[in-house]
Design an enzyme around this catalytic site. Structure first.
Site, short mmCIF file in Angstrom:
data_model
loop_
_atom_site.label_atom_id
_atom_site.label_comp_id
_atom_site.label_asym_id
_atom_site.label_seq_id
_atom_site.Cartn_x
_atom_site.Cartn_y
_atom_site.Cartn_z
N HIS A 1 0.84 -1.20 0.00
CA HIS A 1 0.00 0.00 0.00
C HIS A 1 0.87 1.25 0.00
O HIS A 1 0.64 2.18 -0.79
CB HIS A 1 -0.91 -0.01 1.23
CG HIS A 1 -1.73 1.22 1.43
ND1 HIS A 1 -3.05 1.31 1.07
CD2 HIS A 1 -1.41 2.44 1.96
CE1 HIS A 1 -3.52 2.52 1.37
NE2 HIS A 1 -2.53 3.22 1.91
N GLU A 2 1.88 1.29 0.85
CA GLU A 2 2.71 2.48 0.95
C GLU A 2 3.58 2.67 -0.30
O GLU A 2 3.74 3.79 -0.79
CB GLU A 2 3.58 2.43 2.21
CG GLU A 2 2.79 2.40 3.51
CD GLU A 2 1.77 3.52 3.63
OE1 GLU A 2 1.99 4.60 3.05
OE2 GLU A 2 0.74 3.33 4.29
N HIS B 1 1.46 4.20 -2.95
CA HIS B 1 1.29 5.66 -2.87
C HIS B 1 2.38 6.36 -3.67
O HIS B 1 2.13 7.40 -4.29
CB HIS B 1 1.34 6.13 -1.41
CG HIS B 1 0.01 6.12 -0.74
ND1 HIS B 1 -1.11 6.76 -1.25
CD2 HIS B 1 -0.40 5.54 0.43
CE1 HIS B 1 -2.13 6.59 -0.44
NE2 HIS B 1 -1.74 5.85 0.59
N TYR C 1 -4.42 14.92 -2.85
CA TYR C 1 -4.84 14.20 -1.65
C TYR C 1 -5.92 14.98 -0.90
O TYR C 1 -5.73 15.44 0.23
CB TYR C 1 -3.62 13.96 -0.77
CG TYR C 1 -3.75 12.77 0.16
CD1 TYR C 1 -3.82 11.48 -0.33
CD2 TYR C 1 -3.77 12.96 1.54
CE1 TYR C 1 -3.92 10.40 0.52
CE2 TYR C 1 -3.86 11.90 2.41
CZ TYR C 1 -3.94 10.61 1.89
OH TYR C 1 -4.03 9.54 2.75
N GLU D 1 -6.14 6.97 -2.21
CA GLU D 1 -6.13 5.91 -1.19
C GLU D 1 -6.64 4.59 -1.76
O GLU D 1 -6.11 3.52 -1.46
CB GLU D 1 -6.99 6.33 0.01
CG GLU D 1 -6.28 7.21 1.00
CD GLU D 1 -5.10 6.52 1.66
OE1 GLU D 1 -5.12 5.28 1.85
OE2 GLU D 1 -4.12 7.21 1.97
N ASP E 1 -10.02 14.21 7.76
CA ASP E 1 -9.45 13.17 6.90
C ASP E 1 -9.24 13.68 5.47
O ASP E 1 -9.48 12.97 4.50
CB ASP E 1 -10.36 11.93 6.91
CG ASP E 1 -9.77 10.73 6.19
OD1 ASP E 1 -8.56 10.52 6.26
OD2 ASP E 1 -10.56 10.00 5.55
N HIS F 1 -9.73 8.54 3.40
CA HIS F 1 -9.71 7.15 3.84
C HIS F 1 -11.12 6.58 3.97
O HIS F 1 -11.32 5.38 3.79
CB HIS F 1 -9.01 7.02 5.20
CG HIS F 1 -7.53 7.22 5.17
ND1 HIS F 1 -6.93 8.44 5.39
CD2 HIS F 1 -6.53 6.34 4.93
CE1 HIS F 1 -5.63 8.31 5.31
NE2 HIS F 1 -5.34 7.05 5.03
#
Length: 364
Positions: A182-183, A186, A197, A206, A279, A284
């Site tokens: 996941h990271e 990004h 974002y 995301e 957020d 998210h």
């Protein structure tokens, strides 16, 4: 001569794995130790945010045609990973304890991060012929043991950073393949999008990281759609936490329901879309909607999700029509166009894409 004004940088947040709203719940509902750990994680996100703003600002002035892969694409692709040890401090330039050329590390977490970042590199190269995060062989750098008991993992624009977790709610984030992938993803979004974002474009950011992270795991297991559980971060919940993972792509809103963490707030349909100033506009939370759309496509097509469904989503991310401020509807239309280009206008892939977006309330 008339020039098109550059899109001004929108508010940019560090791409952390555990959302701030979860940490706020912990700070409000948890005991003293839980509260201290959550507040530390929230404060760290604020510090990292300013660092990533600088990285995104530099990238925002470069057209896609000026990206480094244009000049280095002929270089033979080689995997290059390095793992640093923050030694339970905030030092992001700590000692290097694992490299491609060096021996295996005695540090279990460093070795876990090294292996999982490597599996992610392999996926991108073997499935999409992508040479690392930037397509040009960028070293994949991970930092482990960040702070003490840090309950998060994140991409700061140049590095993957992993906390060990407090052990009370979250634990050993580098040991989860979906977290690591996941990271890294990004970073891929940063170089291929970039998707601002904030709001729906941030939720797409995301969602792409979730989708690609899950595909890395499924590919590494050679797991067909029918066997997949579509969970992200199942390994990081500490014993005693009521839940199965941090997010569920197939069933948003069902990942956890815990006295301290709260209840998974993700909607799976536009009827439940959350309008919020927190957020970063719900990046998210509302990512559950495009996540569910992707699983609909993959389940409808069957087989290996990284093949047809994954190709459509990945090609849509890098498509010239994708705007940094894309809405769900704009992205959905691009996925339909890409599916038509790849498989034909009357193909079952196009039908699956249309039905999926309709199923989550996004009108094409």
């Amino acid at each position: 001569m008339t020039t098109t004004p550059a899109v001004p940088p929108a508010p940019v947040a560090v791409c952390s794995f555990i959302p701030d709203y979860v940490l706020r719940n912990v700070a409000e509902r948890g005991g003293d130790d839980d509260r201290r750990a959550a507040l530390q994680a929230l404060a760290t996100s604020g510090t990292m945010r300013s660092l990533r703003v600088q990285t995104e600002a530099r990238r925002s002035v470069l057209p896609r045609s000026a990206m480094p892969e244009i000049t280095t694409a002929l270089a033979p692709p080689t995997k290059e990973r390095l793992i640093r040890d923050a030694e339970n401090t905030a030092n992001l330039r700590g000692p290097i304890i694992r490299t491609e050329a060096g021996p295996a590390s005695a540090d279990e977490t460093a070795e876990a991060a090294f292996e999982r970042l490597g599996a992610t590199w392999d996926f991108y190269f073997q499935v999409f012929a992508r040479n690392s995060i930037d397509k040009a062989g960028m070293p994949i750098e991970g930092v482990v043991h960040y702070r003490r008991g840090y309950d998060n993992a994140l991409w700061n624009g140049t590095q993957m950073i992993f906390g060990d977790g407090s052990g009370r709610l979250f634990t050993r984030l580098a040991h989860s393949l979906t977290v690591c992938a996941h990271e890294v993803s990004h970073g891929v979004v940063q170089y291929d999008g970039p998707l601002v974002y904030q709001g729906q474009s941030g939720a797409l950011n995301e969602s792409m990281a979730d989708v690609l992270g899950v595909l890395v795991e499924q590919w590494s297991l050679d797991q067909p759609v029918e066997q997949a559980d579509w969970l992200v971060g199942r390994e990081i919940l500490a014993p005693g936490v009521t839940g199965k993972a941090l997010r569920s792509l197939a069933e948003p809103g069902t990942a956890y329901d815990d006295d301290v963490l709260g209840r998974d707030p993700q909607p799976g349909h536009m009827d439940g879309y959350v309008e919020t100033d927190e957020d970063n506009g719900g990046v998210h939370i509302n990512s559950g909607i495009p996540n569910r759309a992707f699983t609909f496509v993959a389940q409808r097509l069957g087989g290996r999700a990284w093949e047809d469904a994954g190709r459509i989503w990945y090609a849509s991310l890098g498509h010239e029509r994708l705007l940094p401020t894309a809405t769900f509807r704009q992205f959905a239309r691009i996925t339909r166009y890409v599916a038509s280009t790849l498989f034909g206008a009357g193909s079952r892939q196009v039908s699956a894409v249309e039905e999926a977006w309709d199923g989550v309330g996004v009108q094409l």
